[in-house]
Design an enzyme around this catalytic site. Structure first.
Site, PDB file in Angstrom:
ATOM      1  N   ARG A   1       0.839  -1.211   0.000  1.00  0.00           N
ATOM      2  CA  ARG A   1       0.000   0.000   0.000  1.00  0.00           C
ATOM      3  C   ARG A   1       0.868   1.253   0.000  1.00  0.00           C
ATOM      4  O   ARG A   1       0.409   2.334  -0.365  1.00  0.00           O
ATOM      5  CB  ARG A   1      -0.976   0.004   1.181  1.00  0.00           C
ATOM      6  CG  ARG A   1      -1.811   1.259   1.221  1.00  0.00           C
ATOM      7  CD  ARG A   1      -3.104   1.190   2.018  1.00  0.00           C
ATOM      8  NE  ARG A   1      -3.102   0.352   3.174  1.00  0.00           N
ATOM      9  CZ  ARG A   1      -2.521   0.653   4.351  1.00  0.00           C
ATOM     10  NH1 ARG A   1      -1.863   1.774   4.498  1.00  0.00           N
ATOM     11  NH2 ARG A   1      -2.610  -0.182   5.353  1.00  0.00           N
TER      12      ARG A   1
ATOM     13  N   TYR B   1     -10.242  21.036 -15.229  1.00  0.00           N
ATOM     14  CA  TYR B   1     -10.922  19.748 -15.344  1.00  0.00           C
ATOM     15  C   TYR B   1     -12.154  19.722 -14.438  1.00  0.00           C
ATOM     16  O   TYR B   1     -12.054  19.867 -13.224  1.00  0.00           O
ATOM     17  CB  TYR B   1      -9.957  18.594 -15.031  1.00  0.00           C
ATOM     18  CG  TYR B   1     -10.648  17.261 -15.085  1.00  0.00           C
ATOM     19  CD1 TYR B   1     -11.372  16.885 -16.201  1.00  0.00           C
ATOM     20  CD2 TYR B   1     -10.597  16.403 -13.998  1.00  0.00           C
ATOM     21  CE1 TYR B   1     -12.026  15.664 -16.243  1.00  0.00           C
ATOM     22  CE2 TYR B   1     -11.247  15.176 -14.028  1.00  0.00           C
ATOM     23  CZ  TYR B   1     -11.966  14.823 -15.162  1.00  0.00           C
ATOM     24  OH  TYR B   1     -12.628  13.613 -15.193  1.00  0.00           O
TER      25      TYR B   1
ATOM     26  N   ASP C   1      -1.531  21.543 -13.387  1.00  0.00           N
ATOM     27  CA  ASP C   1      -2.011  20.350 -14.093  1.00  0.00           C
ATOM     28  C   ASP C   1      -1.516  20.491 -15.537  1.00  0.00           C
ATOM     29  O   ASP C   1      -2.025  21.322 -16.306  1.00  0.00           O
ATOM     30  CB  ASP C   1      -3.541  20.261 -14.019  1.00  0.00           C
ATOM     31  CG  ASP C   1      -4.078  19.008 -14.728  1.00  0.00           C
ATOM     32  OD1 ASP C   1      -3.363  18.439 -15.571  1.00  0.00           O
ATOM     33  OD2 ASP C   1      -5.228  18.620 -14.447  1.00  0.00           O
TER      34      ASP C   1
ATOM     35  N   LYS D   1      -3.769   9.767 -19.573  1.00  0.00           N
ATOM     36  CA  LYS D   1      -3.865  10.406 -20.893  1.00  0.00           C
ATOM     37  C   LYS D   1      -2.572  10.188 -21.678  1.00  0.00           C
ATOM     38  O   LYS D   1      -2.259   9.068 -22.039  1.00  0.00           O
ATOM     39  CB  LYS D   1      -4.198  11.888 -20.712  1.00  0.00           C
ATOM     40  CG  LYS D   1      -5.257  12.174 -19.639  1.00  0.00           C
ATOM     41  CD  LYS D   1      -6.597  11.540 -19.930  1.00  0.00           C
ATOM     42  CE  LYS D   1      -7.591  11.929 -18.836  1.00  0.00           C
ATOM     43  NZ  LYS D   1      -8.813  11.176 -18.889  1.00  0.00           N
TER      44      LYS D   1
HETATM   45  C1  LIG Z   1      -6.777  17.937 -17.431  1.00  0.00           C
HETATM   46  C2  LIG Z   1      -7.181  16.767 -16.617  1.00  0.00           C
HETATM   47  N1  LIG Z   1      -6.748  16.665 -15.350  1.00  0.00           N
HETATM   48  C3  LIG Z   1      -7.099  15.619 -14.560  1.00  0.00           C
HETATM   49  C4  LIG Z   1      -7.938  14.626 -15.011  1.00  0.00           C
HETATM   50  C5  LIG Z   1      -8.330  13.477 -14.111  1.00  0.00           C
HETATM   51  O1  LIG Z   1      -7.588  12.360 -14.442  1.00  0.00           O
HETATM   52  P1  LIG Z   1      -8.099  10.832 -14.187  1.00  0.00           P
HETATM   53  O2  LIG Z   1      -9.251  10.596 -15.084  1.00  0.00           O
HETATM   54  O3  LIG Z   1      -6.863  10.046 -14.496  1.00  0.00           O
HETATM   55  O4  LIG Z   1      -8.472  10.767 -12.737  1.00  0.00           O
HETATM   56  C6  LIG Z   1      -8.417  14.676 -16.325  1.00  0.00           C
HETATM   57  C7  LIG Z   1      -9.320  13.623 -16.842  1.00  0.00           C
HETATM   58  O5  LIG Z   1      -9.912  13.761 -17.886  1.00  0.00           O
HETATM   59  C8  LIG Z   1      -8.033  15.778 -17.143  1.00  0.00           C
HETATM   60  O6  LIG Z   1      -8.465  15.908 -18.403  1.00  0.00           O
END
Ligand SMILES: Cc1ncc(COP(=O)(O)O)c(C=O)c1O
Length: 379
Positions: A52, A104, A177, A202
């Site tokens: 973990r 997001y 991000d 992604k």
């Molecule tokens: C820009 C961005 N940040 C974070 C996330 C969240 O990632 P996850 O789906 O891997 O939790 C996404 C998901 O689409 C995203 O497009």
């Protein structure tokens, strides 16, 4: 030649030089064990105790992301969301946090539903306007500024270096991000950011078959230690097979992202002139309001994501989506196959995403095929 002197594309292709000292295998083995043995004196035989906390398959992934981002250390998480939410959960109730209006959507919802209830003071400020952010910072109270650039799904661009300067003047941390930008195109830490987050689901993985997230830090301070302990305690970890797949995906990151950038640029240029399209949102177009900043902080391309706002509102957008044959109608992004999505249908009502907007995740297919399919669907 040491790894430090090698180009990032070389490090990625060779999984930062991994080879197995026992068998000479050039691909790491999958280590499924959840627990680790002790000797008769009750000393751990290796460095690990229980899975973990971490797993040997995380090591090459974390090492590679750290090198690509030019950071001090990285942590692998069970999803982009668990990486992002960890950044906020390591703060204290009452801390003031600045976030942009568009980022997001699920993270925006989590912040307002959960983090605000738990005591974080979340303030929304347009981070594309550094002066507005500077005016909103409350020295002593503001602990974190969160940005996403280019932003999902409007492709708004935030000036990382300008935000880093403002953030540090106010005594806070800047987290970026960088999922859309990828470490191929942008290194936020070199521009002054403190933390970089990726939804590794992604581009890092790139094959639409792993959910994962990463955080990379500029320095390993107390806050980073808190994140590390927090991951082990909360158990937001991925399985060894997923980590293994992620490393395999990252080995082709550079060729994939460069091909995706080339395709996206061609598609953006083509549809910027199409009578059925009102606006193409892509930072690689000189007409995009963030183009000059993106050109400064993204190198080698402007990413594989773009959005089209079509003439005729939601009905036209949904009609286009209905008629594509090659593009896959699906959410998510960053895979080798091209996806098209009507974001407003997926996000909750009131999310603010225009209903004439289609988000495109451009893959590595032939650009002519992708353009022809959109053209026939636009009619
Ligand atoms: C820009 C961005 N940040 C974070 C996330 C969240 O990632 P996850 O789906 O891997 O939790 C996404 C998901 O689409 C995203 O497009």
């Amino acid at each position: 030649m040491s790894n430090a002197a090698r180009q990032p594309a070389t490090l990625a292709a060779q999984a930062s030089g991994h080879s197995d000292p026992v068998h000479g295998a050039i691909v790491p083995a999958i280590q499924p064990s959840t627990t680790y043995e002790r000797d008769a004196d009750y000393k751990l035989i290796g460095t690990r105790l229980y899975s973990r906390a971490d797993n040997p398959n995380y090591d090459p992934c974390e090492a590679l992301v750290t090198q690509l981002e030019g950071g001090a250390a990285s942590l692998l998480y069970s999803s982009g969301m668990s990486a992002a939410t960890a950044v906020f959960l390591a703060l204290q109730p009452g801390d003031h946090v600045i976030v942009p209006p568009v980022f997001y959507w699920a993270l925006r919802n989590w912040l307002h539903d959960w983090a605000a209830r738990w005591g974080l003071k979340i303030e929304t400020v347009d981070t594309t306007q550094p002066a507005l952010v500077a005016a909103a910072v409350r020295p002593g109270a503001t602990k974190l500024i969160w940005i996403e650039t280019p932003a999902n799904p409007t492709l708004a661009v935030t000036d990382i270096a300008a935000l880093a300067e403002i953030t540090h003047r106010g005594g806070a941390r800047l987290a970026v991000d960088s999922t859309f930008a990828t470490p191929v195109l942008s290194q936020p830490l070199a521009l002054g950011a403190d933390l970089v987050m990726h939804s590794a689901t992604k581009y890092l993985n790139g094959h639409s078959d792993v959910v994962a997230g990463t955080l990379t830090t500029r320095i390993t301070d107390d806050y980073w230690q808190r994140l590390k302990v927090g991951r082990a305690q909360s158990g937001t970890v991925i399985g060894p097979f997923e980590a293994w797949l992620l490393l395999r995906g990252m080995r082709t990151l550079f060729v994939r992202v460069h091909a995706q950038c080339r395709n996206a640029q061609l598609i953006a240029e083509r549809f910027a002139r199409h009578p059925g399209v009102k606006t193409v949102l892509y930072p690689g177009l000189p007409s995009h309001p963030g183009h000059a900043i993106a050109a400064r902080q993204m190198h080698g391309g402007f990413g594989g994501m773009l959005s089209l706002r079509v003439n005729g509102g939601a009905a036209s957008a949904l009609n286009l989506v209905r008629h594509v044959n090659l593009w896959k109608r699906a959410t998510s992004l960053g895979g080798v196959e091209s996806l098209i999505e009507h974001r407003a249908s997926v996000e909750s009502p009131g999310s603010g995403t225009p209903d004439d907007l289609l988000r495109l995740s451009v893959g590595i297919e032939d650009a002519g095929d992708l353009i022809a399919d959109l053209e026939q669907a636009l009619g």
